[in-house]
Design an enzyme around this catalytic site. Structure first.
Site, mmCIF file in Angstrom:
data_model
loop_
_atom_site.group_PDB
_atom_site.id
_atom_site.type_symbol
_atom_site.label_atom_id
_atom_site.label_comp_id
_atom_site.label_asym_id
_atom_site.label_seq_id
_atom_site.Cartn_x
_atom_site.Cartn_y
_atom_site.Cartn_z
ATOM 1 C CB THR A 58 -0.695 0.033 1.312
ATOM 2 O OG1 THR A 58 -1.479 -1.486 1.152
ATOM 3 C CG2 THR A 58 -1.875 1.140 1.290
ATOM 4 C CG HIS A 119 -0.090 -9.739 -3.180
ATOM 5 N ND1 HIS A 119 0.814 -9.021 -2.816
ATOM 6 C CD2 HIS A 119 -1.296 -9.371 -2.645
ATOM 7 C CE1 HIS A 119 0.110 -8.196 -2.033
ATOM 8 N NE2 HIS A 119 -1.136 -8.168 -1.990
ATOM 9 N N GLY A 280 2.171 0.068 11.078
ATOM 10 C CA GLY A 280 3.327 0.636 10.190
ATOM 11 C C GLY A 280 4.514 0.549 11.110
HETATM 12 P P1 PAP Z 1 -1.528 -5.985 1.523
HETATM 13 O O1 PAP Z 1 -0.535 -6.972 1.141
HETATM 14 O O2 PAP Z 1 -2.828 -6.164 1.921
HETATM 15 O O3 PAP Z 1 -1.576 -4.879 0.217
HETATM 16 P P2 PAP Z 1 0.506 -4.142 2.654
HETATM 17 O O4 PAP Z 1 0.099 -2.746 2.476
HETATM 18 O O5 PAP Z 1 1.403 -4.797 1.992
HETATM 19 O O6 PAP Z 1 -0.938 -5.126 2.644
HETATM 20 O O7 PAP Z 1 1.132 -4.062 4.162
HETATM 21 C C1 PAP Z 1 0.340 -3.444 5.168
HETATM 22 C C2 PAP Z 1 1.241 -3.356 6.132
HETATM 23 O O8 PAP Z 1 1.803 -1.937 5.858
HETATM 24 C C3 PAP Z 1 0.671 -2.898 7.578
HETATM 25 O O9 PAP Z 1 1.649 -3.158 8.413
HETATM 26 P P3 PAP Z 1 1.269 -3.536 10.102
HETATM 27 O O10 PAP Z 1 0.023 -4.614 9.930
HETATM 28 O O11 PAP Z 1 2.438 -4.161 10.537
HETATM 29 O O12 PAP Z 1 1.044 -2.372 10.592
HETATM 30 C C4 PAP Z 1 0.347 -1.459 7.385
HETATM 31 O O13 PAP Z 1 0.250 -1.058 8.708
HETATM 32 C C5 PAP Z 1 1.705 -0.928 6.777
HETATM 33 N N1 PAP Z 1 1.552 0.317 5.934
HETATM 34 C C6 PAP Z 1 0.483 0.795 5.404
HETATM 35 N N2 PAP Z 1 0.682 2.016 4.682
HETATM 36 C C7 PAP Z 1 1.796 2.310 5.314
HETATM 37 C C8 PAP Z 1 2.827 3.496 5.214
HETATM 38 N N3 PAP Z 1 2.358 4.527 4.536
HETATM 39 N N4 PAP Z 1 3.730 3.368 5.758
HETATM 40 C C9 PAP Z 1 4.463 2.581 6.570
HETATM 41 N N5 PAP Z 1 3.642 1.335 6.933
HETATM 42 C C10 PAP Z 1 2.374 1.293 6.105
#
Ligand code: PAP
Length: 314
Positions: A58, A119, A280
């Site tokens: 994302t 993916h 994040g």
């Molecule tokens: P997806 O496979 O469903 O597309 P993806 O975006 O790859 O998910 O990963 C989500 C993770 O990225 C989440 O991590 P967490 O569960 O450990 O918190 C999410 O919080 C984190 N994430 C999303 N946006 C950001 C951002 N802008 N900066 C840093 N981390 C982010």
């Protein structure tokens, strides 16, 4: 005794529902792979973002979209302020999942360069994607402990209501055995890593942790790799910082669109945008996994990556 019987019945019911759930998504997946191989036309200008689940897709979607379109949009009215990054940079798989020619032909009407994510592991990509000259790939990986926990929490939120939540112990076992929608995590990473060593001009290999630690450096590297390096004038104006700020967790997760709206992932799956933004952070898995689990995952990582010059982290 009655309790015991009830729990056995529930267990059987769960297993049947799980099997139905998995076989339905398995059939979708097969269709998608076939469609991508047979129908998808790759163009030289296309940019593909490839990743396993929960490795920073994302965030990277937002960054690439902002880099590529930086001369088109003003930061105060930027599309990323009112659209989830998955709407600006769609999944190729999601188009196909819809099974409708109308949706698939939408691909032709998307602006060039086409930004598409998947993916799928490297070994499932069609030859045309790998060999078409010009098109570029960016891959992102992340410490497997954080991937497992992030994915477990996410999938439990998406799980049909009639199923009980998947226990962490079970998710851990499945992850260690490589049972996931997109195959074993370590193999996924290694395939793209090897390709990036072979074709560094074709694929940029990134780590979530390096992006967290040095976002400005990585954003400049990305722009250069994508053939749109920042000019001195842009750097002087602070455009790199603006992009990093726009796409930061703090900014994106607090936008109305990401707090309250939903995004259609496939024909049947609608996801609340806020599920893409949890914490994040690096290392949050330690708050969920036991020491034993963490050591076991680190051991698999060491064994699987041994001799390839790749480690997780920044
Ligand atoms: P997806 O496979 O469903 O597309 P993806 O975006 O790859 O998910 O990963 C989500 C993770 O990225 C989440 O991590 P967490 O569960 O450990 O918190 C999410 O919080 C984190 N994430 C999303 N946006 C950001 C951002 N802008 N900066 C840093 N981390 C982010």
């Amino acid at each position: 005794m009655a309790d015991h019987l009830l729990s056995e019945q529930l267990d059987t019911h769960n297993k049947q529902e799980n099997a139905k759930f998995s076989s339905e998504s398995g059939a979708e997946m097969t269709y998608t792979i076939l469609w991508i191989h047979d129908e998808f036309k790759v163009q030289a200008a296309d940019i593909f973002l490839t990743s396993f689940l929960k490795t920073g897709t994302t965030w990277l979607k937002a960054l690439i979209f902002a880099i590529i379109n930086r001369t088109q949009y003003d930061f105060s009215t930027h599309p990323l302020l009112s659209n989830n990054p998955h709407e600006c940079f769609p999944f190729l798989d999601a188009y196909v999942h819809d099974h409708s020619h109308e949706t698939i032909s939408c691909l032709d009407s998307l602006p060039s360069p086409l930004l598409l994510a998947t993916h799928f592991p490297f070994s499932l990509l069609p030859n045309s994607m790998i060999t078409t000259s010009g098109c570029k790939f960016v891959y992102i990986c992340r410490d497997p402990k954080d991937v497992l926990v992030s994915n477990w929490l996410f999938l439990n939120k998406l799980r049909p209501k009639e199923l009980t939540p998947l226990p962490l112990e079970e998710a851990f076992e499945l992850f260690c055995q490589g049972m996931s929608h997109f195959g074993p995590y370590w193999d996924h990473v290694l395939e793209y890593w090897k390709w990036s060593l072979e074709k560094p001009e074709k694929i940029l290999f990134l780590k979530y942790e390096e992006l967290k630690k040095e976002p400005l450096v990585v954003v400049k590297k990305l722009a250069e790799f994508l053939g749109q390096p920042f000019s001195l004038e842009e750097e002087r104006k602070g455009i790199v910082q603006e992009i990093v700020r726009l796409c930061s967790f703090e900014n994106l997760s607090n936008l109305e669109v990401n707090k309250t709206k939903t995004c259609k992932l496939t024909k049947d799956v609608v996801v609340n945008n806020n599920l893409y933004f949890r914490k994040g952070e690096i290392g949050d898995s330690k708050n969920y996994l036991t020491n034993e689990m963490m050591e076991h995952l680190d051991k698999i990582t060491l064994e699987k990556l041994f001799g390839y010059g790749l480690t997780f982290g920044a």
